[in-house]
Write a protein that holds these residues in place. Structure first.
Motif, PDB file in Angstrom:
ATOM      1  N   LEU A  68      46.898 -12.623  17.427  1.00 51.30           N
ATOM      2  CA  LEU A  68      47.855 -13.497  16.733  1.00 51.30           C
ATOM      3  C   LEU A  68      48.498 -14.506  17.675  1.00 51.30           C
ATOM      4  O   LEU A  68      48.953 -15.553  17.239  1.00 51.30           O
ATOM      5  N   MET A  69      48.564 -14.181  18.960  1.00 44.65           N
ATOM      6  CA  MET A  69      49.245 -15.034  19.935  1.00 44.65           C
ATOM      7  C   MET A  69      50.722 -15.175  19.593  1.00 44.65           C
ATOM      8  O   MET A  69      51.309 -16.248  19.700  1.00 44.65           O
ATOM      9  N   GLY A  70      51.304 -14.068  19.155  1.00 44.04           N
ATOM     10  CA  GLY A  70      52.724 -14.100  18.809  1.00 44.04           C
ATOM     11  C   GLY A  70      53.009 -13.094  17.725  1.00 44.04           C
ATOM     12  O   GLY A  70      52.173 -12.245  17.403  1.00 44.04           O
ATOM     13  N   LYS A  71      54.213 -13.148  17.170  1.00 46.51           N
ATOM     14  CA  LYS A  71      54.572 -12.260  16.076  1.00 46.51           C
ATOM     15  C   LYS A  71      55.576 -12.993  15.209  1.00 46.51           C
ATOM     16  O   LYS A  71      56.234 -13.933  15.673  1.00 46.51           O
ATOM     17  N   ASP A  97      53.081 -20.342  12.368  1.00 43.30           N
ATOM     18  CA  ASP A  97      53.068 -20.441  13.826  1.00 43.30           C
ATOM     19  C   ASP A  97      52.152 -19.399  14.472  1.00 43.30           C
ATOM     20  O   ASP A  97      51.739 -19.573  15.612  1.00 43.30           O
ATOM     21  N   ILE A  98      51.859 -18.298  13.760  1.00 40.14           N
ATOM     22  CA  ILE A  98      51.001 -17.295  14.389  1.00 40.14           C
ATOM     23  C   ILE A  98      49.628 -17.248  13.721  1.00 40.14           C
ATOM     24  O   ILE A  98      48.903 -16.275  13.841  1.00 40.14           O
ATOM     25  N   GLY A  99      49.268 -18.327  13.040  1.00 42.28           N
ATOM     26  CA  GLY A  99      47.889 -18.476  12.542  1.00 42.28           C
ATOM     27  C   GLY A  99      47.463 -17.427  11.527  1.00 42.28           C
ATOM     28  O   GLY A  99      46.316 -16.978  11.529  1.00 42.28           O
ATOM     29  N   LEU A 100      48.380 -17.025  10.623  1.00 39.05           N
ATOM     30  CA  LEU A 100      48.002 -16.011   9.629  1.00 39.05           C
ATOM     31  C   LEU A 100      46.903 -16.532   8.698  1.00 39.05           C
ATOM     32  O   LEU A 100      46.030 -15.775   8.279  1.00 39.05           O
ATOM     33  N   LYS A 101      46.930 -17.835   8.385  1.00 39.51           N
ATOM     34  CA  LYS A 101      45.886 -18.426   7.538  1.00 39.51           C
ATOM     35  C   LYS A 101      44.509 -18.190   8.162  1.00 39.51           C
ATOM     36  O   LYS A 101      43.566 -17.767   7.470  1.00 39.51           O
ATOM     37  N   LYS A 102      44.417 -18.453   9.461  1.00 41.04           N
ATOM     38  CA  LYS A 102      43.148 -18.270  10.168  1.00 41.04           C
ATOM     39  C   LYS A 102      42.714 -16.794  10.130  1.00 41.04           C
ATOM     40  O   LYS A 102      41.539 -16.480   9.964  1.00 41.04           O
ATOM     41  N   LEU A 103      43.703 -15.896  10.272  1.00 42.95           N
ATOM     42  CA  LEU A 103      43.397 -14.462  10.223  1.00 42.95           C
ATOM     43  C   LEU A 103      42.859 -14.078   8.851  1.00 42.95           C
ATOM     44  O   LEU A 103      41.858 -13.359   8.737  1.00 42.95           O
ATOM     45  N   PHE A 104      43.529 -14.584   7.783  1.00 43.73           N
ATOM     46  CA  PHE A 104      43.089 -14.227   6.423  1.00 43.73           C
ATOM     47  C   PHE A 104      41.675 -14.745   6.170  1.00 43.73           C
ATOM     48  O   PHE A 104      40.825 -14.039   5.620  1.00 43.73           O
ATOM     49  N   ASP A 105      41.391 -15.993   6.600  1.00 41.06           N
ATOM     50  CA  ASP A 105      40.032 -16.538   6.453  1.00 41.06           C
ATOM     51  C   ASP A 105      39.022 -15.653   7.187  1.00 41.06           C
ATOM     52  O   ASP A 105      37.954 -15.346   6.661  1.00 41.06           O
ATOM     53  N   ARG A 106      39.401 -15.248   8.391  1.00 36.39           N
ATOM     54  CA  ARG A 106      38.482 -14.442   9.202  1.00 36.39           C
ATOM     55  C   ARG A 106      38.249 -13.073   8.552  1.00 36.39           C
ATOM     56  O   ARG A 106      37.114 -12.591   8.476  1.00 36.39           O
ATOM     57  N   ALA A 107      39.334 -12.442   8.071  1.00 40.29           N
ATOM     58  CA  ALA A 107      39.232 -11.098   7.504  1.00 40.29           C
ATOM     59  C   ALA A 107      38.431 -11.118   6.199  1.00 40.29           C
ATOM     60  O   ALA A 107      37.808 -10.129   5.838  1.00 40.29           O
ATOM     61  N   LEU A 108      38.453 -12.251   5.502  1.00 40.21           N
ATOM     62  CA  LEU A 108      37.790 -12.326   4.200  1.00 40.21           C
ATOM     63  C   LEU A 108      36.454 -13.053   4.276  1.00 40.21           C
ATOM     64  O   LEU A 108      35.931 -13.503   3.261  1.00 40.21           O
ATOM     65  N   ASP A 109      35.876 -13.175   5.477  1.00 40.49           N
ATOM     66  CA  ASP A 109      34.619 -13.936   5.600  1.00 40.49           C
ATOM     67  C   ASP A 109      33.397 -13.108   5.209  1.00 40.49           C
ATOM     68  O   ASP A 109      32.269 -13.573   5.340  1.00 40.49           O
ATOM     69  N   GLY A 110      33.600 -11.862   4.759  1.00 39.28           N
ATOM     70  CA  GLY A 110      32.473 -11.085   4.240  1.00 39.28           C
ATOM     71  C   GLY A 110      31.936 -10.043   5.207  1.00 39.28           C
ATOM     72  O   GLY A 110      31.363  -9.040   4.785  1.00 39.28           O
ATOM     73  N   THR A 111      32.114 -10.259   6.523  1.00 41.18           N
ATOM     74  CA  THR A 111      31.567  -9.290   7.470  1.00 41.18           C
ATOM     75  C   THR A 111      32.523  -8.130   7.720  1.00 41.18           C
ATOM     76  O   THR A 111      32.097  -7.043   8.066  1.00 41.18           O
ATOM     77  N   VAL A 112      33.828  -8.391   7.535  1.00 35.02           N
ATOM     78  CA  VAL A 112      34.831  -7.385   7.888  1.00 35.02           C
ATOM     79  C   VAL A 112      35.071  -6.411   6.728  1.00 35.02           C
ATOM     80  O   VAL A 112      35.243  -6.842   5.587  1.00 35.02           O
ATOM     81  N   HIS A 113      35.059  -5.103   7.040  1.00 37.47           N
ATOM     82  CA  HIS A 113      35.379  -4.108   6.017  1.00 37.47           C
ATOM     83  C   HIS A 113      36.720  -3.431   6.263  1.00 37.47           C
ATOM     84  O   HIS A 113      37.365  -2.998   5.333  1.00 37.47           O
TER      85      HIS A 113
END
Lengths: 196, 196
Positions: free
Chosen positions: A107-110, A121-137
């Protein structure tokens, strides 16, 4: 010392380091100039090199000099697991255990509303995109067990709820090697609730 | 984080600062890269500028960008008095009192046999040459009141004894604003001996 302008600029510049006040900055400047000019030059080069070459990994957001960091590129890793940590130092601590072979999101922060640090500021949007990209369970929430870390984990869990992902949190409990007598009561209470 | 070589070089380089261990260096590096890249670049410039332009004053040995520092060049100063201090920070403390109008000699250190710092390392030869150049009548020993500072003052006093110079030491005694009840006994004993 009114003519030592470069010295005063150096002392002021050293104060951009976290935890360094005017006295420490003075001490650092005098030490470098008196005992370690080579170290000062090396530090200057390292600062320049780092600010120009280090960026964020496109996948996990940690610091890297490449487009995607070595951990994310490692093919032996379990791509179905994503461990969310606050900082590269936390990631390194998890990594050193040798107990985790999945991928990370740093996250580079909290979240810290008091310091004006919100979800953007801690890129939660990017995290959600990454978590929902299909590879992550499975998303493992490994933010710190502080008020801000818990709040951050809560917000992430809320954002990912009901999207078909398994959401887990690091276990809370009594640290290895500790005696109950000296463990704080909140920790023992949590260890009781989460007993297995 | 094996590919973030520039980051590791930066963390190692930050450890040349006094009082900075590996954890602090990590925290500093992450802070600069995440929150203050402009500050990091300014610091790199200031380090380069300082290491290349700052030298020692030919007369008083303090840090300066010129051949001779502004204090030594100041014509309103009393050239018959020479105040010997350990560091530019000490000089600045004496200067801020406004109670001294003479010149300085900055040792840039103190005798410390345990750390391998002998008379040559703190430029005592240069101090003796300066004190005996004919303009100085009084040498004020203003090294710190620590074991090393006292030893340094003693060695300087021995070296300058019998050369027609007046040698004085800063007065030891009870600090301004303090209550006797809370002053340490060694200080009170010294204040008794040096009563006037």
């Amino acid at each position: 010392m009114s003519d030592t302008n470069a010295l005063e600029v150096l002392i002021q510049s050293l104060r951009c380091l976290p935890g360094v006040g005017v006295k420490s900055a003075q001490r650092m400047a005098f030490h470098l100039l008196q005992h370690n000019r080579a170290g000062a030059e090396t530090l200057a080069r390292a600062l320049n090199e780092a600010t120009h070459s280090i960026q964020h990994c496109a996948l996990c957001h940690t610091f890297t000099q490449a487009e995607v960091c070595a951990t994310c590129l490692d093919e032996r890793r379990d791509t179905s697991k994503l461990c969310v940590v606050e900082t590269p130092a936390d990631q390194s601590a998890v990594e050193r255990t040798g107990a985790y072979k999945g991928l990370y999101f740093v996250l580079m922060g909290k979240l810290s509303p008091l310091d004006g640090i919100g979800p953007k500021d801690i890129g939660l949007k990017k995290l959600f995109d990454r978590a929902l990209d299909g590879t992550v369970h499975e998303v493992i929430l490994a933010t710190n067990f502080t008020a801000e870390g818990e709040a951050t984990a809560h917000v992430i869990a809320e954002g990912l709820k009901g999207r078909g992902l398994q959401l887990t949190r690091l276990a809370r409990g009594v640290p290895v090697g500790s005696e109950l007598e000296y463990v704080d009561l909140g920790t023992i209470a949590h260890a009781l609730v989460d007993r297995r």
